[in-house]
Write an enzyme that holds these catalytic residues in place. Sequence first.
Site, PDB file in Angstrom:
ATOM      1  N   ASP A  71       6.786   4.953  14.603  1.00 42.78           N
ATOM      2  CA  ASP A  71       8.147   4.691  14.159  1.00 42.78           C
ATOM      3  C   ASP A  71       9.192   5.277  15.105  1.00 42.78           C
ATOM      4  O   ASP A  71      10.138   4.595  15.498  1.00 42.78           O
ATOM      5  CB  ASP A  71       8.319   5.254  12.745  1.00 42.78           C
ATOM      6  CG  ASP A  71       9.731   5.103  12.219  1.00 42.78           C
ATOM      7  OD1 ASP A  71       9.990   4.181  11.441  1.00 42.78           O
ATOM      8  OD2 ASP A  71      10.604   5.938  12.581  1.00 42.78           O
ATOM      9  N   VAL A  76      11.748   2.424  10.220  1.00 40.70           N
ATOM     10  CA  VAL A  76      11.108   1.205  10.725  1.00 40.70           C
ATOM     11  C   VAL A  76       9.798   0.946   9.985  1.00 40.70           C
ATOM     12  O   VAL A  76       9.480  -0.192   9.635  1.00 40.70           O
ATOM     13  CB  VAL A  76      10.884   1.308  12.239  1.00 40.70           C
ATOM     14  CG1 VAL A  76      10.201   0.051  12.764  1.00 40.70           C
ATOM     15  CG2 VAL A  76      12.203   1.514  12.962  1.00 40.70           C
ATOM     16  N   ASP A  77       9.024   1.983   9.741  1.00 40.43           N
ATOM     17  CA  ASP A  77       7.797   1.819   8.963  1.00 40.43           C
ATOM     18  C   ASP A  77       8.109   1.280   7.575  1.00 40.43           C
ATOM     19  O   ASP A  77       7.396   0.416   7.049  1.00 40.43           O
ATOM     20  CB  ASP A  77       7.067   3.161   8.840  1.00 40.43           C
ATOM     21  CG  ASP A  77       6.176   3.466  10.029  1.00 40.43           C
ATOM     22  OD1 ASP A  77       5.794   2.520  10.744  1.00 40.43           O
ATOM     23  OD2 ASP A  77       5.865   4.644  10.255  1.00 40.43           O
ATOM     24  N   VAL A  78       9.161   1.809   6.946  1.00 41.22           N
ATOM     25  CA  VAL A  78       9.509   1.373   5.596  1.00 41.22           C
ATOM     26  C   VAL A  78       9.946  -0.091   5.599  1.00 41.22           C
ATOM     27  O   VAL A  78       9.530  -0.886   4.743  1.00 41.22           O
ATOM     28  CB  VAL A  78      10.610   2.272   5.009  1.00 41.22           C
ATOM     29  CG1 VAL A  78      11.091   1.741   3.665  1.00 41.22           C
ATOM     30  CG2 VAL A  78      10.100   3.708   4.861  1.00 41.22           C
ATOM     31  N   ALA A 131       6.930  -2.254   6.072  1.00 39.26           N
ATOM     32  CA  ALA A 131       6.153  -2.341   4.833  1.00 39.26           C
ATOM     33  C   ALA A 131       6.727  -3.405   3.911  1.00 39.26           C
ATOM     34  O   ALA A 131       5.991  -4.187   3.287  1.00 39.26           O
ATOM     35  CB  ALA A 131       6.138  -0.987   4.130  1.00 39.26           C
TER      36      ALA A 131
END
Length: 425
Positions: A176, A204-206, A209
């Site tokens: 991220d 960014v990961d969220v 997802a």
Amino acid sequence: MPQPPRPPADAAPQPPAGGPPARALDGILVADFSRVLAGPLAAATLADLGAEVIKVERPGTGDDTRAWGPPFVPDPEGPAPEPDGDGAPRRGTAAYFDAANRSKRGLALDLGDPDDAAAARELARRADVLIENFRPGSLARFGLDHTATRAANPGLVHCTITGFGAGPGARLPGYDFVVQAVGGLMSITGEPGGTPLKAGVALVDVLTAKDAATGILAALRHRDRTGEGQLVEVNLLSSLLGSLVNQASGHLATGRDPGPMGNRHPSIAPYETLACRDGELLAVAAGNDRQFRALTQTLGAPELADDIRFVRNQDRVQNRTDLIKALENLLAADTPQTWAERLTAASVPCGPVNTLSEALALAARLGLDPVTPVGEGRIPQVTSPLRLSGTPVTQPSAPPRLDENGPALRTWLSGPADHPLPPRA
């Protein structure tokens, strides 16, 4: 080997008589082979919606995030942890892991072991959804790449999450922080002339997802109509670029790179934090001329709304420096909390800059029930933001201990494919 039966295309979850309400994804089995945050959080979202999720981890160490602490959460069934200097446990599972792994069953498999690899392939054959974030091509040697899983299970929705796609960026590790840097987010975050900054969470990961969950749900809907699964591909860089919305659109319209503006908005004013008494900050978001007029009236300076420099939003953006100086001179008379009460009563969007604890307390006061318990001795979970009237989200259960459900699941995978999942302990 016969395929496990699929529900008919028009089947809808039906609640058992006298039992709990149906969930949107009742009957969907998710094999979560992913690690860290984007994939696990997507799988947790599917679990919120009623899917059964089996989290597959490597034996011994498990998901990387189990060790990403402090803070750590002691295992209620393990030895008492040694306290750190501040009294917090320094052994156990990191709280980071708990954030993305609620409501899952735990299964440890070593893909380098032939028996475990066979169990993993059987899980993929029985699953409705498989989520993984291995480097492109690396699962082929275990028979878990999309070509192999589709051949064994044509109805499978196979979601692969990468950092930079399956092309030239396939070998680049997707973290991220790095994607925030190379993807342009850090270049527009921070104060003008200051050091570029990342967001305060792995944003960014969220976002990725959420994109993964959306793609999976669309693919399941397609399967409802056709019986066919498909490959869902998402990558961190594309999810970030897609989230830059007006900043990316502005660049494409002008060819100019936007820069950091602190808490200011590039196209709206006042839409930023403003200093009140003792320099404390109030976030004000006057998104139209009506709200700006209400702001000036509440501050006791209605003439500002008729000032030629501030009449229209584009005028206020052009003369932002003079505008903010005038507003902060007025706001200095009181605290952010007092101004927030007065301005909210006048329908001006605003609020103080809260800490996380204050934000959770606000959500509780608003009746949003932001925190949900998951069992004695376990840290609670932040409540799912989803609210569905007909198929409510599930009450979350605690994230699994490493291989917590392993014996029962391995027995199930070695038996007939049409046998139901064993009940949770």
